[in-house]
Design a protein around this motif. Sequence first.
Motif, short mmCIF file in Angstrom:
data_model
loop_
_atom_site.label_atom_id
_atom_site.label_comp_id
_atom_site.label_asym_id
_atom_site.label_seq_id
_atom_site.Cartn_x
_atom_site.Cartn_y
_atom_site.Cartn_z
N SER A 1 0.86 -1.18 0.00
CA SER A 1 0.00 0.00 0.00
C SER A 1 0.89 1.23 0.00
O SER A 1 2.11 1.13 0.14
CB SER A 1 -0.94 0.01 1.21
N SER A 2 0.28 2.37 -0.15
CA SER A 2 1.01 3.62 -0.20
C SER A 2 0.46 4.56 0.86
O SER A 2 -0.67 4.40 1.31
CB SER A 2 0.85 4.24 -1.59
N ALA A 3 1.27 5.54 1.25
CA ALA A 3 0.83 6.59 2.17
C ALA A 3 1.02 7.92 1.48
O ALA A 3 2.07 8.18 0.90
CB ALA A 3 1.63 6.53 3.47
N LEU A 4 -0.01 8.75 1.53
CA LEU A 4 0.04 10.08 0.93
C LEU A 4 -0.14 11.12 2.01
O LEU A 4 -0.94 10.92 2.94
CB LEU A 4 -1.06 10.24 -0.12
N PHE A 5 0.57 12.23 1.88
CA PHE A 5 0.54 13.27 2.89
C PHE A 5 -0.12 14.52 2.32
O PHE A 5 0.14 14.91 1.19
CB PHE A 5 1.96 13.56 3.38
N TYR A 6 -0.97 15.13 3.12
CA TYR A 6 -1.74 16.29 2.72
C TYR A 6 -1.64 17.39 3.77
O TYR A 6 -1.55 17.09 4.96
CB TYR A 6 -3.22 15.91 2.55
N GLN A 7 -1.72 18.64 3.33
CA GLN A 7 -1.84 19.75 4.26
C GLN A 7 -3.17 19.64 5.00
O GLN A 7 -3.25 19.95 6.19
CB GLN A 7 -1.78 21.09 3.51
N ASP A 8 -4.21 19.21 4.29
CA ASP A 8 -5.55 19.07 4.88
C ASP A 8 -6.04 17.65 4.62
O ASP A 8 -6.79 17.40 3.67
CB ASP A 8 -6.50 20.10 4.26
N PRO A 9 -5.63 16.70 5.47
CA PRO A 9 -6.02 15.31 5.22
C PRO A 9 -7.52 15.06 5.31
O PRO A 9 -8.04 14.21 4.61
CB PRO A 9 -5.25 14.53 6.28
N ARG A 10 -8.22 15.81 6.16
CA ARG A 10 -9.67 15.61 6.26
C ARG A 10 -10.35 15.96 4.94
O ARG A 10 -11.21 15.24 4.45
CB ARG A 10 -10.25 16.44 7.40
N ALA A 11 -9.93 17.06 4.31
CA ALA A 11 -10.47 17.43 3.00
C ALA A 11 -10.08 16.38 1.96
O ALA A 11 -10.89 16.04 1.08
CB ALA A 11 -9.98 18.81 2.58
N ALA A 12 -8.87 15.85 2.05
CA ALA A 12 -8.42 14.82 1.10
C ALA A 12 -9.28 13.56 1.22
O ALA A 12 -9.65 12.96 0.22
CB ALA A 12 -6.95 14.49 1.34
N LEU A 13 -9.59 13.18 2.46
CA LEU A 13 -10.44 11.99 2.66
C LEU A 13 -11.79 12.17 1.98
O LEU A 13 -12.26 11.27 1.27
CB LEU A 13 -10.64 11.73 4.15
N ALA A 14 -12.40 13.31 2.19
CA ALA A 14 -13.71 13.57 1.58
C ALA A 14 -13.59 13.60 0.06
O ALA A 14 -14.44 13.03 -0.64
CB ALA A 14 -14.27 14.90 2.10
N TRP A 15 -12.54 14.23 -0.45
CA TRP A 15 -12.38 14.35 -1.90
C TRP A 15 -12.14 12.98 -2.54
O TRP A 15 -12.74 12.66 -3.58
CB TRP A 15 -11.23 15.30 -2.23
#
Length: 147
Positions: free
Chosen positions: A5-19
């Motif tokens: 699997s992979s891990a991705l990093f976001y400034q706003d992970p909550r927004a990324a989850l929804a998107w």
Amino acid sequence: MAKMSSALFYQDPRAALAWLQKAFGFELTMLLEDADGNVAHSQLSFGDSMVMIGSEWSEDHKSPKSLGGKNTQTVSLQIDDDIDAHCARAKAAGAEIYAEPETQFYGDRTYRCRDPEGHIWNVAQTVAVVTREEAEAATGLKITGWI
């Protein structure tokens, strides 16, 4: 059985989850939050696969948005559904489509896009079974290890 699997990093992970759920159809399978309600870790499933989504947490774990759009990987999804409809769904959710769906020499129809923080995604659907010989003839390349 082994999996990757992979891990991705976001400034706003909550927004990324929804998107990612809206654009690609991922399903949230785990969410860990700290005492302030910030995302500490999360996991999304996609078929038999999983991707981890988290916050930027070190100088080496950043979103492309923090790095001028630079990526060190492309995340690939192999889907069974209508690739053109999938692309339209991603576009409607705000994906930057920079390669519209097109059938490739190896039998997959693919499109490429960027998510709102700049991660590059390659999405493919197998639309034809192609032999190694057919792929070599189409490209002029010698192919070893064709599956």
